[in-house]
Scaffold this active site. Structure first.
Site, short mmCIF file in Angstrom:
data_model
loop_
_atom_site.label_atom_id
_atom_site.label_comp_id
_atom_site.label_asym_id
_atom_site.label_seq_id
_atom_site.Cartn_x
_atom_site.Cartn_y
_atom_site.Cartn_z
N GLU A 90 60.74 38.44 102.76
CA GLU A 90 59.29 38.65 102.90
C GLU A 90 59.02 40.16 103.33
OE1 GLU A 90 56.78 35.48 104.05
OE2 GLU A 90 58.57 34.19 103.34
N CYS A 103 55.21 45.20 107.39
CA CYS A 103 55.97 44.29 108.16
C CYS A 103 57.20 43.91 107.60
CB CYS A 103 55.13 43.11 108.46
SG CYS A 103 55.81 42.12 109.49
N CYS A 110 66.64 33.02 110.34
CA CYS A 110 66.57 33.28 111.72
C CYS A 110 67.44 32.27 112.54
CB CYS A 110 65.38 33.64 112.35
SG CYS A 110 65.02 34.10 113.90
N CYS A 114 62.68 29.14 117.17
CA CYS A 114 61.29 28.76 118.08
C CYS A 114 60.41 27.65 117.24
CB CYS A 114 60.50 30.09 117.97
SG CYS A 114 61.47 31.47 118.69
N CYS A 117 57.67 28.08 114.59
CA CYS A 117 57.96 29.64 113.49
C CYS A 117 58.72 29.21 112.26
CB CYS A 117 58.78 30.65 114.18
SG CYS A 117 59.15 31.96 113.01
N GLU A 158 65.31 38.22 113.68
CA GLU A 158 65.17 38.56 115.04
C GLU A 158 66.02 39.79 115.13
OE1 GLU A 158 64.05 38.06 118.07
OE2 GLU A 158 65.42 39.89 118.67
N SER A 212 57.84 38.63 122.26
CA SER A 212 57.26 37.25 122.14
C SER A 212 57.44 36.44 123.17
CB SER A 212 57.85 36.55 121.00
OG SER A 212 57.64 37.70 119.90
N LEU A 213 56.43 36.17 123.89
CA LEU A 213 56.38 35.44 125.40
C LEU A 213 55.83 34.33 125.14
CD1 LEU A 213 57.28 35.95 128.41
CD2 LEU A 213 55.13 36.66 128.80
N HIS A 214 54.72 33.86 124.76
CA HIS A 214 54.15 32.56 124.36
C HIS A 214 54.18 31.46 125.53
CE1 HIS A 214 54.42 34.38 120.41
NE2 HIS A 214 55.61 34.26 120.22
N CYS A 329 54.78 35.42 108.19
CA CYS A 329 56.28 35.45 107.50
C CYS A 329 56.92 34.27 107.57
CB CYS A 329 57.10 36.73 108.10
SG CYS A 329 56.87 37.87 107.10
N1 SAH Z 1 61.96 37.44 115.91
C1 SAH Z 1 61.05 38.52 116.24
C2 SAH Z 1 60.19 38.92 115.29
C3 SAH Z 1 59.72 38.00 114.29
S1 SAH Z 1 58.30 37.11 114.33
C4 SAH Z 1 59.86 37.75 117.59
O1 SAH Z 1 60.57 36.84 117.84
O2 SAH Z 1 59.54 38.36 117.90
C5 SAH Z 1 56.91 38.06 114.99
C6 SAH Z 1 55.96 37.23 115.56
O3 SAH Z 1 55.36 36.03 115.01
C7 SAH Z 1 56.59 37.03 117.02
O4 SAH Z 1 55.72 37.07 118.03
C8 SAH Z 1 56.47 35.50 116.53
O5 SAH Z 1 56.55 34.73 117.98
C9 SAH Z 1 55.16 35.10 115.89
N2 SAH Z 1 55.14 33.67 115.14
C10 SAH Z 1 55.94 33.22 114.49
N3 SAH Z 1 55.50 31.95 113.97
C11 SAH Z 1 54.11 32.14 114.13
C12 SAH Z 1 53.14 31.14 114.24
N4 SAH Z 1 53.22 30.16 113.37
N5 SAH Z 1 51.96 31.61 114.36
C13 SAH Z 1 51.71 32.89 115.09
N6 SAH Z 1 52.60 33.65 115.50
C14 SAH Z 1 54.02 33.24 114.91
#
Ligand code: SAH
Length: 349
Positions: A90, A103, A110, A114, A117, A158, A212-214, A329
């Site tokens: 995508e 993007c 991947c 996570c 995701c 990633e 991506s800390l979260h 995505c």
């Molecule tokens: N692998 C990389 C880049 C791809 S994801 C990474 O982890 O950063 C791009 C961003 O979208 C990341 O910050 C990821 O954590 C976030 N993301 C993934 N799924 C999501 C969701 N369901 N809602 C909001 N953000 C999400």
């Protein structure tokens, strides 16, 4: 077959030199490729026998549009591209005041796992080549007719798990003979592979690194992001500090707000303490709901933002674009895979 699209201008020069061609040919070929030429036939300023020779030697394919969705709300376009081997990825094109941002995906699927995701649900199928990442930019620009000024590597995959190809892509897209997109117009997002962040720092690129800390605490981050296990937030933030010292570029942190998981006051306070004095920026992202996941969007985004700001942290809440077209995505690829068999076989759709 030679993957010409993934080669730098110098490498193409070497190849053409080997075919007995003068130095200026590489510039011609490179420029055709980076304008989205889909065959050697159309490279009209090359001699016919060279075109035929290249066609025998090199693979040149263009991704096909498997699906295209245009948001009626904000003009966001989401493409599902079918690659030469049938795999799909995508790409999302967003319109901002400062220009068109694309993007791009860096892998098919991947490996990172996570919990929130969609891209990781079927695991990783394969890395994309530099040319396949570039194609997403080229053909999105061509198909949409909108000139692209910014790139974010935040699609499927990633990027730092596909380090060499991603670096090569950055070199290609940055090349003055190609799209000539400046590093400061490029963002790369990572889930936090610490060794690879250190490796990237050595290149001193002026792109924006997003991490991506979260979650600010290991218990929550371990549960959400397997990559954190055995590493921990402390070590990640130390690595980020080193990155800043080496490159002079501040890292921005992504934080998807998840109901009752990472949106408590104490987590805002801990996050603020951990980032204090770094000048870092926090991007709060309203969680996109993923069908397969029990996680729900937080309703505390504004409170969390206020709490961070009161403690001196720069915060933005990411505006969500393309809400009507599943623009986050991973979702389109999965849906298409489930309904049409577009996803690669073996994927758990
Ligand atoms: N692998 C990389 C880049 C791809 S994801 C990474 O982890 O950063 C791009 C961003 O979208 C990341 O910050 C990821 O954590 C976030 N993301 C993934 N799924 C999501 C969701 N369901 N809602 C909001 N953000 C999400």
């Amino acid at each position: 077959m030679v993957d010409l699209k993934s080669m730098t201008l110098d490498e193409q020069g070497e190849l053409l030199k080997g075919l007995g061609q003068p130095a200026f040919r590489a510039r011609q070929v490179f420029s055709w490729l980076h304008r989205g030429a889909a065959s050697f036939e159309e490279m009209s300023n090359l001699p016919k026998d060279l075109r035929e020779q290249l066609a025998r030697l090199c693979a040149l394919s263009r991704p096909a549009v498997a699906r295209k969705q245009v948001s009626r709300e904000d003009g966001t376009i989401k493409y599902l591209w079918r690659l030469a081997d049938g795999n799909c990825v995508e790409t999302v094109l967003m319109r901002y005041r400062h220009g068109n941002t694309v993007c791009v995906s860096s892998q098919v699927g991947c490996l990172m796992g996570c919990a929130f995701c969609a891209s990781t649900l079927g695991g990783k199928v394969r890395d994309l080549t530099a040319g396949e990442i570039l194609d997403q930019v080229l053909f999105t620009q061509l198909d949409s007719g909108r000139p692209i000024s910014n790139i974010v590597m935040m699609g499927i995959g990633e990027p730092l798990d596909n380090f060499d190809n991603v670096l090569r892509f950055l070199e290609l897209v940055n090349c003055p003979e190609g799209l000539n997109i400046g590093m400061r117009h490029i963002s790369l997002s990572t889930c936090g592979l610490v060794k690879k962040i250190d490796k990237l720092a050595e290149y001193g690129l002026q792109l924006t690194l997003s991490v991506s800390l979260h979650a600010p605490d290991d218990e929550t981050r371990n549960a959400l992001m397997p990559v954190n296990r055995g590493v921990g937030v402390d070590k990640l933030l130390e690595t980020c500090r080193r990155y800043f010292e080496k490159t002079g570029r501040r890292i921005s942190f992504e934080y998807a707000m998840i109901d009752s998981v990472n949106d408590a006051d104490w987590q805002a306070d801990l996050l603020a303490r951990r980032l204090a004095g770094t000048g870092s920026h926090v991007n709060l992202i309203p969680l996109n709901h993923v069908e397969e996941s029990p996680l729900k969007p937080s309703r505390r985004v504004r409170e969390f933002q206020r709490r961070l700001e009161e403690r001196g942290i720069n915060v933005t809440v990411r505006r969500s674009l393309g809400g009507d077209i599943d623009a986050s995505c991973g979702q389109l690829r999965r849906k298409a895979g489930a309904s049409q068999g577009i996803g690669k076989e073996g994927e758990a759709t």
